[in-house]
Write a protein that holds these residues in place. Structure first.
Motif, PDB file in Angstrom:
ATOM      1  N   ILE B  19       0.833  -1.210   0.000  1.00  0.00           N
ATOM      2  CA  ILE B  19       0.000   0.000   0.000  1.00  0.00           C
ATOM      3  C   ILE B  19       0.867   1.260   0.000  1.00  0.00           C
ATOM      4  O   ILE B  19       1.691   1.472   0.889  1.00  0.00           O
ATOM      5  CB  ILE B  19      -0.965   0.035   1.208  1.00  0.00           C
ATOM      6  CG1 ILE B  19      -1.920  -1.172   1.150  1.00  0.00           C
ATOM      7  CG2 ILE B  19      -1.788   1.327   1.189  1.00  0.00           C
ATOM      8  CD1 ILE B  19      -2.930  -1.223   2.275  1.00  0.00           C
ATOM      9  N   LYS B  21       0.573   5.393  -0.203  1.00  0.00           N
ATOM     10  CA  LYS B  21      -0.358   6.502  -0.056  1.00  0.00           C
ATOM     11  C   LYS B  21       0.216   7.730  -0.769  1.00  0.00           C
ATOM     12  O   LYS B  21       1.316   8.187  -0.460  1.00  0.00           O
ATOM     13  CB  LYS B  21      -0.563   6.796   1.443  1.00  0.00           C
ATOM     14  CG  LYS B  21      -1.691   7.777   1.704  1.00  0.00           C
ATOM     15  CD  LYS B  21      -1.875   8.036   3.204  1.00  0.00           C
ATOM     16  CE  LYS B  21      -2.847   9.189   3.390  1.00  0.00           C
ATOM     17  NZ  LYS B  21      -2.767   9.777   4.726  1.00  0.00           N
ATOM     18  N   GLY B  23      -1.899  10.455  -1.224  1.00  0.00           N
ATOM     19  CA  GLY B  23      -3.053  11.332  -1.034  1.00  0.00           C
ATOM     20  C   GLY B  23      -2.725  12.804  -0.957  1.00  0.00           C
ATOM     21  O   GLY B  23      -3.614  13.644  -1.106  1.00  0.00           O
ATOM     22  N   SER B  24      -1.469  13.153  -0.764  1.00  0.00           N
ATOM     23  CA  SER B  24      -1.144  14.573  -0.624  1.00  0.00           C
ATOM     24  C   SER B  24      -0.974  15.282  -1.957  1.00  0.00           C
ATOM     25  O   SER B  24      -0.955  16.502  -2.014  1.00  0.00           O
ATOM     26  CB  SER B  24       0.127  14.743   0.211  1.00  0.00           C
ATOM     27  OG  SER B  24       1.248  14.244  -0.486  1.00  0.00           O
ATOM     28  N   ASN B  27      -4.342  12.111  -4.980  1.00  0.00           N
ATOM     29  CA  ASN B  27      -5.625  11.520  -4.614  1.00  0.00           C
ATOM     30  C   ASN B  27      -6.054  12.147  -3.304  1.00  0.00           C
ATOM     31  O   ASN B  27      -5.277  12.214  -2.385  1.00  0.00           O
ATOM     32  CB  ASN B  27      -5.394   9.999  -4.444  1.00  0.00           C
ATOM     33  CG  ASN B  27      -6.641   9.236  -4.216  1.00  0.00           C
ATOM     34  OD1 ASN B  27      -7.525   9.665  -3.491  1.00  0.00           O
ATOM     35  ND2 ASN B  27      -6.736   8.079  -4.832  1.00  0.00           N
ATOM     36  N   GLN B  28      -7.250  12.581  -3.174  1.00  0.00           N
ATOM     37  CA  GLN B  28      -7.786  13.391  -2.073  1.00  0.00           C
ATOM     38  C   GLN B  28      -7.314  14.814  -2.221  1.00  0.00           C
ATOM     39  O   GLN B  28      -8.095  15.674  -2.519  1.00  0.00           O
ATOM     40  CB  GLN B  28      -7.410  12.853  -0.676  1.00  0.00           C
ATOM     41  CG  GLN B  28      -8.289  11.734  -0.246  1.00  0.00           C
ATOM     42  CD  GLN B  28      -9.042  12.053   1.045  1.00  0.00           C
ATOM     43  OE1 GLN B  28      -9.264  13.182   1.425  1.00  0.00           O
ATOM     44  NE2 GLN B  28      -9.453  11.005   1.710  1.00  0.00           N
ATOM     45  N   SER B  60     -11.474   8.422  -8.234  1.00  0.00           N
ATOM     46  CA  SER B  60     -10.129   8.985  -8.116  1.00  0.00           C
ATOM     47  C   SER B  60      -9.420   9.123  -9.457  1.00  0.00           C
ATOM     48  O   SER B  60      -8.411   9.815  -9.551  1.00  0.00           O
ATOM     49  CB  SER B  60      -9.283   8.179  -7.128  1.00  0.00           C
ATOM     50  OG  SER B  60      -9.187   6.845  -7.531  1.00  0.00           O
ATOM     51  N   THR B 100      -9.321  -1.756  -2.813  1.00  0.00           N
ATOM     52  CA  THR B 100      -9.258  -0.662  -1.835  1.00  0.00           C
ATOM     53  C   THR B 100     -10.468  -0.712  -0.906  1.00  0.00           C
ATOM     54  O   THR B 100     -10.345  -0.494   0.290  1.00  0.00           O
ATOM     55  CB  THR B 100      -9.230   0.702  -2.566  1.00  0.00           C
ATOM     56  OG1 THR B 100      -8.230   0.661  -3.577  1.00  0.00           O
ATOM     57  CG2 THR B 100      -8.912   1.827  -1.598  1.00  0.00           C
ATOM     58  N   HIS B 101     -11.645  -0.957  -1.496  1.00  0.00           N
ATOM     59  CA  HIS B 101     -12.865  -0.950  -0.689  1.00  0.00           C
ATOM     60  C   HIS B 101     -13.323  -2.356  -0.307  1.00  0.00           C
ATOM     61  O   HIS B 101     -14.233  -2.506   0.505  1.00  0.00           O
ATOM     62  CB  HIS B 101     -14.005  -0.231  -1.436  1.00  0.00           C
ATOM     63  CG  HIS B 101     -13.758   1.241  -1.604  1.00  0.00           C
ATOM     64  ND1 HIS B 101     -13.081   1.760  -2.678  1.00  0.00           N
ATOM     65  CD2 HIS B 101     -14.078   2.298  -0.806  1.00  0.00           C
ATOM     66  CE1 HIS B 101     -12.998   3.089  -2.538  1.00  0.00           C
ATOM     67  NE2 HIS B 101     -13.583   3.430  -1.431  1.00  0.00           N
TER      68      HIS B 101
END
Lengths: 193, 193
Positions: B19, B21, B23-24, B27-28, B60, B100-101
């Motif tokens: 995994i 991330k 997100g910065s 994504n997000q 996303s 992911t979900h």
């Protein structure tokens, strides 16, 4: 925005007195060159207003928010409708009712992306009851950031959500405000300056 | 794309051996100016290749697909993960598993937006097992449109989904391919031309 009103009249489909389908150019299929023109209009409206982040909610608002962010040269952040393995545990959240899907969602965003020194422009494709914007507003307030305003592509003026927010003192700019739709397909827009 | 590899090394967070991330900035929270540079790279890779639509899946992948579409000046279409009141009843659909979900989604898109004379560039932010791309590919094939290629921002090379698609003859371009991640945070990228 005159060009958006004309495009809605040309390509929008009135499914009922309350449902307008703009899937051929704003949602599902997006005419991105046209959306960039809409973002230009947003940049014009917010000329001189401090904006450090554009903030939206997945998923149909993302493209519009991204286009605005590209014009303003600031990051765009989007709320998720569920916690997934890559969101993290420290989140701001708000409960939002979706009339389109007929359910409630707890929208979430990682706390690290909104800070008290941010000036946030909230963006979404549609404004009807205002539930989604209210959820986004409550999250921005919880973070301590300032709200520079809220922009939407299409507001359903007859649902009252936009005017309620304006009455609360929130700046809300809609590129087109549908005042009424009739089953024969005709659409009346609110006059704006 | 060297700049993306460097950005992942700088701002990506390795949560485990599988995994990552991002997100910065991807994504997000999306660094939209950087994403536009990524879209420039996609436009360079597809210079001379016919593309009439960019095609992705909510949510996303939407920002990346929208940036690519803006550079190529073609519409972007996104599949929805559920049927809502504004999608219509005539749809192409495919079942896609989300790691992911941890669930399955029947992704859908209105038939009116994909036609046999379209040349489709599929786009997504992440490629791991390849389930999402396979769903999008099956929908494009069902529509009779041609597949010009598939582009993703970040491929997890060690999951094999990208190489399986390449072995099937699909053109797959990833701006960065993570070959391995270790719990100490180090990331190894596949060498690309």
């Amino acid at each position: 925005m005159k060009a958006l009103e004309e495009r809605i009249k040309k390509d929008g489909i009135v499914l009922s007195e309350s449902i307008l389908k703009v899937g051929s150019f704003l949602n599902q299929q997006i005419d991105i060159d046209f959306m960039m023109q809409m973002a230009d209009e947003v940049a014009r409206l917010y000329d001189g207003v401090k904006v450090t982040k554009v903030f939206t909610i997945e998923s149909s608002g993302i493209a519009f928010a991204a286009c605005i962010a590209a014009k303003l040269h600031v990051p765009v952040i989007f709320c998720k409708k569920s916690i997934s393995s890559n969101v993290g545990s420290e989140v701001y959240s708000a409960r939002v009712h979706s009339y389109t899907h007929g359910n409630d969602n707890d929208i979430v965003v990682s706390k690290e992306y909104l800070n008290p020194d941010d000036f946030v422009l909230i963006a979404d494709d549609f404004l009807a009851s205002g539930c989604a914007l209210q959820g986004l507003i409550s999250i921005v307030r919880a973070s301590g950031a300032k709200i520079s305003g809220a922009v939407v592509a299409v507001e359903k003026g007859f649902e009252g959500g936009g005017d309620s927010l304006r009455a609360e003192g929130i700046r809300v700019d809609s590129l087109a405000i549908v005042e009424s739709m009739s089953p024969d397909g005709s659409i009346t827009f609110r006059k704006q300056q």
